[in-house]
Structures are given as structure tokens and as C-alpha cells.
Design a protein around this motif. Structure first.
Motif, short mmCIF file in Angstrom:
data_model
loop_
_atom_site.label_atom_id
_atom_site.label_comp_id
_atom_site.label_asym_id
_atom_site.label_seq_id
_atom_site.Cartn_x
_atom_site.Cartn_y
_atom_site.Cartn_z
N VAL A 1 31.51 -8.54 -24.29
CA VAL A 1 31.60 -9.41 -23.12
C VAL A 1 31.62 -8.55 -21.87
CG1 VAL A 1 32.97 -11.15 -21.94
CG2 VAL A 1 32.84 -11.14 -24.44
N SER A 2 30.72 -8.82 -20.96
CA SER A 2 30.69 -8.10 -19.70
C SER A 2 31.80 -8.61 -18.78
CB SER A 2 29.34 -8.29 -19.01
OG SER A 2 29.36 -7.72 -17.72
N LEU A 3 32.38 -7.69 -18.01
CA LEU A 3 33.45 -8.10 -17.09
C LEU A 3 32.93 -9.03 -16.00
CD1 LEU A 3 35.49 -4.79 -16.67
CD2 LEU A 3 35.92 -6.72 -18.20
N ALA A 4 31.62 -9.04 -15.81
CA ALA A 4 31.05 -9.96 -14.83
C ALA A 4 31.26 -11.41 -15.24
CB ALA A 4 29.56 -9.69 -14.64
N ARG A 5 31.48 -11.66 -16.53
CA ARG A 5 31.74 -13.03 -16.99
C ARG A 5 33.09 -13.55 -16.51
NH1 ARG A 5 28.62 -14.57 -21.44
NH2 ARG A 5 26.62 -13.50 -21.35
N LEU A 6 33.97 -12.66 -16.07
CA LEU A 6 35.28 -13.08 -15.57
C LEU A 6 35.25 -13.47 -14.09
CD1 LEU A 6 37.51 -10.31 -17.20
CD2 LEU A 6 36.91 -12.54 -18.12
N PRO B 1 33.19 -15.83 -12.44
CA PRO B 1 33.14 -17.27 -12.11
C PRO B 1 34.49 -17.98 -12.08
CG PRO B 1 31.34 -16.70 -13.57
CD PRO B 1 32.20 -15.49 -13.48
N PRO B 2 35.40 -17.76 -13.06
CA PRO B 2 36.72 -18.42 -12.93
C PRO B 2 37.48 -18.00 -11.69
CG PRO B 2 36.38 -17.61 -15.16
CD PRO B 2 35.28 -17.05 -14.35
N ALA B 3 37.39 -16.71 -11.32
CA ALA B 3 38.08 -16.25 -10.12
C ALA B 3 37.47 -16.88 -8.87
CB ALA B 3 38.03 -14.73 -10.03
N LEU B 4 36.14 -17.02 -8.84
CA LEU B 4 35.49 -17.66 -7.70
C LEU B 4 35.86 -19.14 -7.60
CD1 LEU B 4 31.91 -16.09 -7.80
CD2 LEU B 4 33.81 -15.52 -6.27
N MET C 1 32.73 -18.50 -24.51
CA MET C 1 32.85 -18.19 -23.09
C MET C 1 33.59 -19.29 -22.35
SD MET C 1 31.78 -15.23 -22.66
CE MET C 1 32.13 -15.39 -20.92
N ARG C 2 33.38 -20.53 -22.76
CA ARG C 2 34.12 -21.63 -22.13
C ARG C 2 35.61 -21.48 -22.38
NH1 ARG C 2 30.31 -26.86 -23.72
NH2 ARG C 2 28.57 -26.35 -22.30
N ILE C 3 35.96 -21.12 -23.59
CA ILE C 3 37.38 -20.91 -23.91
C ILE C 3 37.95 -19.76 -23.09
CG2 ILE C 3 38.99 -20.26 -25.73
CD1 ILE C 3 37.16 -21.66 -27.72
N LEU C 4 37.18 -18.68 -22.96
CA LEU C 4 37.64 -17.52 -22.19
C LEU C 4 37.83 -17.87 -20.73
CD1 LEU C 4 38.20 -14.50 -21.88
CD2 LEU C 4 35.73 -14.14 -21.65
N ARG C 5 36.86 -18.56 -20.16
CA ARG C 5 36.97 -18.92 -18.75
C ARG C 5 38.10 -19.92 -18.51
NH1 ARG C 5 30.43 -19.61 -17.72
NH2 ARG C 5 29.95 -17.38 -17.69
N GLY C 6 38.27 -20.87 -19.43
CA GLY C 6 39.39 -21.79 -19.30
C GLY C 6 40.73 -21.09 -19.40
N TYR C 7 40.81 -20.10 -20.27
CA TYR C 7 42.05 -19.34 -20.42
C TYR C 7 42.37 -18.57 -19.14
CZ TYR C 7 45.02 -15.42 -21.85
OH TYR C 7 46.01 -14.47 -21.93
N LEU C 8 41.36 -17.90 -18.56
CA LEU C 8 41.58 -17.14 -17.34
C LEU C 8 41.95 -18.07 -16.18
CD1 LEU C 8 41.58 -14.49 -15.82
CD2 LEU C 8 39.11 -14.73 -15.48
#
Length: 283
Positions: free
Chosen positions: A150-155, A157-160, A57-64
Motif C-alpha cells: 500500500v502506497s502512503l499516498a492512499r492515506l 484522501p481521508p486526511a483531505l 482500501m475502503r476499510i483502511l480509509r474508514g479506519y483512518l
């Protein structure tokens, strides 16, 4: 794959639900285990994808977040140039026709930038989020994430976080950069006008001080007093013949500069003003 009839288990990046304890009969028959969203039924075995771990999840959020920042930087540069194009053209005309140096032009552009940022940053922030999410969807990356559990809600936090950073940038531009740039721009304009007016007061020479304003002085004393001053101002639509003209003739005058108020004035003594309007006639 490892299995022995109905006792086998299938491991393909997820947890195998079909096992000896799972009441499945027949190779292609349905299992009695309740399926959830994202489960796969392969050869009678129910596959349930394993959710991403914290590191994933850290990698995913960093990528986004990296995608958002890249789109934001590119969009901010392009849209800022578009918003400043009119100011660039105006200052270029000043440099060509009024002899303002390139260093002054660059400073005036830099002082105008915070005003543009206060308008552009909210627009670019929204555009960046829409473009980044749209790119994920067009590349089928969202489908891959949902297939991985992966739930789309996990995306969110990076947008916020990205929106918070953009808000801080806009707040900094509004509360700090704009007041400082306005003050510096006023001081620079004051110095430019002061230098040009003092240099333009050459006896026996017609000089264009400002747009549509012609200045003439017959003589100039060592203390700065001007003798025989003439000012002619013509107003009208741009690039067309004047509609209104004002001519001021004075016996003497003097340039007065006030650094505290950032004002440059021309005081005239024993003068007369004649104005002419093509529609109303002579006053």
C-alpha cells in the motif's frame, strides 16, 4: 506451502514469482527476476505482496477517518474548555457578586462559544492529523501497510476529506454562528442591564450597578423619575486602592432604554461632577 524442488510455488498472502518459468537455481541462490520495493526473498523464491483490493482500501480509509474524528472530538472539547476558562471565571464572578441567574450565565457561555470555535478548529485539525499519523507510525501500522504493497499516498484522501469537513465547520462558525451569537448576546445583555438598573433604583439604598460604580437615589416617582441621584466611580488597578474617583450629583434623572440600538442610558438633569486624581489632585 506446495512445491516440488525448483518447480514449487510459495503462497503466503502474496503472489509467488518463483516458479518453473523463473530462472532460479539452488535453494538459497539469488533469482534472476528483478526485485521490486516490498518483495521478499524466501528460500530462493521471490515473493511479491499482492496489493489491497478496493474493499480493503475502503476499510483502511474508514479506519483512518474514524481515528481522525475521534482525536478531533476529544481535542476540540479539551482545548475549547481551556480557551473558555477565563470567560467562565468572569461569568462566575458575575453570578456570585451581581446576582445574575445561572440560566443567563449558561446562555452567555453558549453565545461566546462560536468565537472560540473559529480560533480552535484550525489548531485542533492540524493537531489531530499529526497525532493520528503519529499513532499509526508508533503502532507500526504504516510498516504493515507498506509491507502489504500500500502506497502512503492512499492515506491522503481521508486526511483531505477530514480537512475539508473541518474547514466547513470553521466557515459555518465564522459566517453564521458568530453573527447570530453576537446579536443574541447583545440582546441578552441589554435585558440583563435593563432589569438590574430598574430593580436597583431603590430609594435610600446604595447599590453597586457595575464594577466600581456605586449608585444612590433619594426618591423615585411612580413614572420612573429619580430624585436626588448620586453616582460614584472609582478606577484603579484591580484589587488595589483607587487612583481616580468621579462623583456625580444630580437633581433628577431617568433610565432610558433603547431596544433598537440595545443601549441603556441614565439621563441626569441639573447635575455637577467632581473628579479627583491622586496624582494630579482635585479638578
Amino acid at each position: 506451502m506446495r512445491g516440488n524442488g525448483a518447480q514449487g510455488q510459495l503462497r503466503a498472502g502474496g503472489r509467488a514469482v518463483g516458479s518453473a518459468a523463473a530462472p532460479c537455481s539452488g535453494l538459497f541462490k539469488k533469482c534472476s527476476v528483478r526485485q521490486k520495493s516490498g518483495d521478499l526473498l524466501v528460500a530462493g523464491l521471490l515473493l511479491r505482496p499482492r496489493p489491497l483490493k478496493i474493499k480493503g482500501m475502503r476499510i483502511l480509509r474508514g479506519y483512518l477517518l474514524r481515528e481522525l474524528l475521534l482525536v478531533f472530538a476529544a481535542s476540540l472539547a479539551i482545548i475549547t474548555v481551556l480557551f473558555m476558562s477565563q470567560r467562565i471565571i468572569q461569568l462566575t464572578e458575575y453570578a456570585v457578586n451581581r446576582g445574575i441567574g445561572p440560566a443567563y450565565i449558561a446562555l452567555l457561555l453558549a453565545y461566546h462559544l462560536p468565537k472560540v470555535l473559529a480560533i480552535v478548529v484550525p489548531i485542533v485539525t492540524l493537531f489531530s492529523i499529526i497525532l493520528a499519523v503519529g499513532r499509526l507510525s508508533s503502532d507500526h501500522e504504516i510498516v504493515a501497510l507498506k509491507s502489504s504493497g500500500v502506497s502512503l499516498a492512499r492515506l491522503v484522501p481521508p486526511a483531505l476529506l477530514f480537512s475539508a469537513l473541518a474547514s466547513l465547520l470553521g466557515l459555518f462558525a465564522t459566517q453564521v454562528l458568530i453573527p447570530g451569537a453576537a446579536r443574541a448576546s447583545g440582546e441578552l445583555t441589554f435585558r440583563i442591564v435593563k432589569t438590574r438598573t430598574e430593580a436597583a433604583a431603590q430609594p435610600g439604598t446604595f447599590v453597586s450597578l457595575l464594577r466600581n460604580l456605586t449608585f444612590y437615589v433619594r426618591d423615585k416617582k411612580p413614572d420612573g423619575e429619580l430624585i436626588g441621584v448620586l453616582l460614584s466611580e472609582e478606577r484603579g488597578p484591580q484589587n488595589q486602592v483607587w487612583v481616580r474617583r468621579r462623583v456625580v450629583i444630580a437633581e433628577s434623572g431617568r433610565f432610558v432604554h433603547d431596544p433598537a440600538a440595545l443601549e441603556n442610558e441614565l439621563w441626569l438633569v441639573n447635575g455637577v461632577m467632581v473628579s479627583e486624581d491622586k496624582k494630579a489632585g482635585r479638578d
